[in-house]
Design an enzyme around this catalytic site. Structure first.
Site, PDB file in Angstrom:
ATOM      1  N   PRO A  68     -45.301 -26.093 -26.876  1.00 20.57           N
ATOM      2  CA  PRO A  68     -44.291 -25.478 -26.228  1.00 20.57           C
ATOM      3  C   PRO A  68     -44.213 -25.334 -24.650  1.00 20.57           C
ATOM      4  O   PRO A  68     -45.427 -25.100 -24.106  1.00 20.57           O
ATOM      5  CB  PRO A  68     -44.288 -24.199 -27.034  1.00 20.57           C
ATOM      6  CG  PRO A  68     -44.952 -24.548 -28.233  1.00 20.57           C
ATOM      7  CD  PRO A  68     -45.884 -25.597 -27.783  1.00 20.57           C
ATOM      8  N   CYS A  69     -43.045 -25.244 -24.223  1.00 16.27           N
ATOM      9  CA  CYS A  69     -43.003 -25.303 -22.666  1.00 16.27           C
ATOM     10  C   CYS A  69     -42.466 -23.924 -22.122  1.00 16.27           C
ATOM     11  O   CYS A  69     -42.329 -23.794 -21.232  1.00 16.27           O
ATOM     12  CB  CYS A  69     -42.175 -26.390 -22.158  1.00 16.27           C
ATOM     13  SG  CYS A  69     -40.282 -26.234 -22.605  1.00 16.27           S
ATOM     14  N   GLN A  70     -42.022 -22.829 -23.119  1.00 19.20           N
ATOM     15  CA  GLN A  70     -41.129 -21.877 -22.703  1.00 19.20           C
ATOM     16  C   GLN A  70     -41.947 -21.145 -21.738  1.00 19.20           C
ATOM     17  O   GLN A  70     -41.455 -20.357 -20.820  1.00 19.20           O
ATOM     18  CB  GLN A  70     -41.299 -20.980 -24.020  1.00 19.20           C
ATOM     19  CG  GLN A  70     -39.977 -21.400 -25.032  1.00 19.20           C
ATOM     20  CD  GLN A  70     -40.757 -22.272 -25.815  1.00 19.20           C
ATOM     21  OE1 GLN A  70     -41.864 -22.896 -25.860  1.00 19.20           O
ATOM     22  NE2 GLN A  70     -40.014 -22.597 -27.198  1.00 19.20           N
TER      23      GLN A  70
END
Length: 242
Positions: A68-70
């Site tokens: 995940p890149c959040q």
């Protein structure tokens, strides 16, 4: 060669591997909708759900994953990077790499990773015996009408020897000639940007089947573009055969 997929989504890496003639042995994804797509198109792959509970999956030559890149994204300027709850799942991906020791590792994420954590990832990989290279690749260079730039890290085990870069300038230029033409980048009508119609249209046009339902935009927005994945897998195959 064989492939195992983490943070699999709707199977961008799986589809790219299939195009390159590489079998996906297992995948891991939490979202029920995405798992239904994976099950339909890759029925022979063992399906895992929770990466935090996945222990020592079967050996594969390649492990891929777009964690995940959040906590890294430019849309989240206060994100904590690899210390964040979501992007911190890199630690779980790294644990599985350490447990299974594949020949190659393929990582996808936001280009902001270059500012928020790539040093940690490279150090982690180096400490368990991997050399790595990284490249920012754009969708428009693979015959798609949008930029969608993503960072790809490709690591190979030092035990197979240092035999040059996996992606070279010559391979990339050859892929551009095969996959795309400059004329194709603007195949959609040029008009004033409309946040609803244009966003939907561009996010849909990414190389996946049109069969997906109302979850399609979210799923495709998180997915690795299959034609880019195919290029990366073919580069790995060529590197492995040298």
């Amino acid at each position: 060669m064989t492939h195992g997929s983490l943070f699999s989504g709707i199977g961008g890496f799986e589809l790219g591997a299939q195009m390159a003639g590489i079998e996906t042995i297992w995948n891991c994804e939490t979202d029920p909708f995405c798992r239904s797509i994976l099950k339909k198109h890759f029925p022979n792959a063992t399906q895992y759900t929770d990466i935090t509970k996945l222990k020592s999956p079967p050996y594969t030559d390649i492990i891929s994953g777009g964690f995940p890149c959040q906590d890294l994204s430019i849309a989240n300027p206060k994100g904590e990077g690899l210390e964040g709850k979501r992007s911190g799942l890199w630690k779980e991906m790294f644990r599985i790499i350490y447990e299974t020791r594949p020949r190659y590792v393929l990582i996808e994420n936001s280009p902001m990773l270059l500012r928020k954590g790539i040093g940690t990832i490279l150090l982690d990989l180096s400490q368990v015996g991997y050399d790595a290279e990284w490249h920012c690749l754009q969708a428009r260079d693979f015959n798609l009408p949008h930029k969608r730039e993503r960072l790809f890290i490709i690591a190979h085990s030092k035990r197979i020897g240092c035999i040059g870069n996996i992606i070279t300038k010559e391979k990339y230029q050859k892929s551009l000639h095969k996959e795309a033409t400059r004329d194709s980048h603007l195949s959609l009508p040029i008009k004033r940007f409309n946040a609803r119609s244009d966003y939907d249209t561009v996010r849909m046009y990414n190389g996946f089947s049109a069969e997906l339902d109302k979850n399609r935009i979210k799923a495709c927005g998180n997915a690795v573009i299959p034609s880019i994945a195919r290029f990366l897998f073919e580069c790995i195959q060529e590197h492995n055969n040298t």
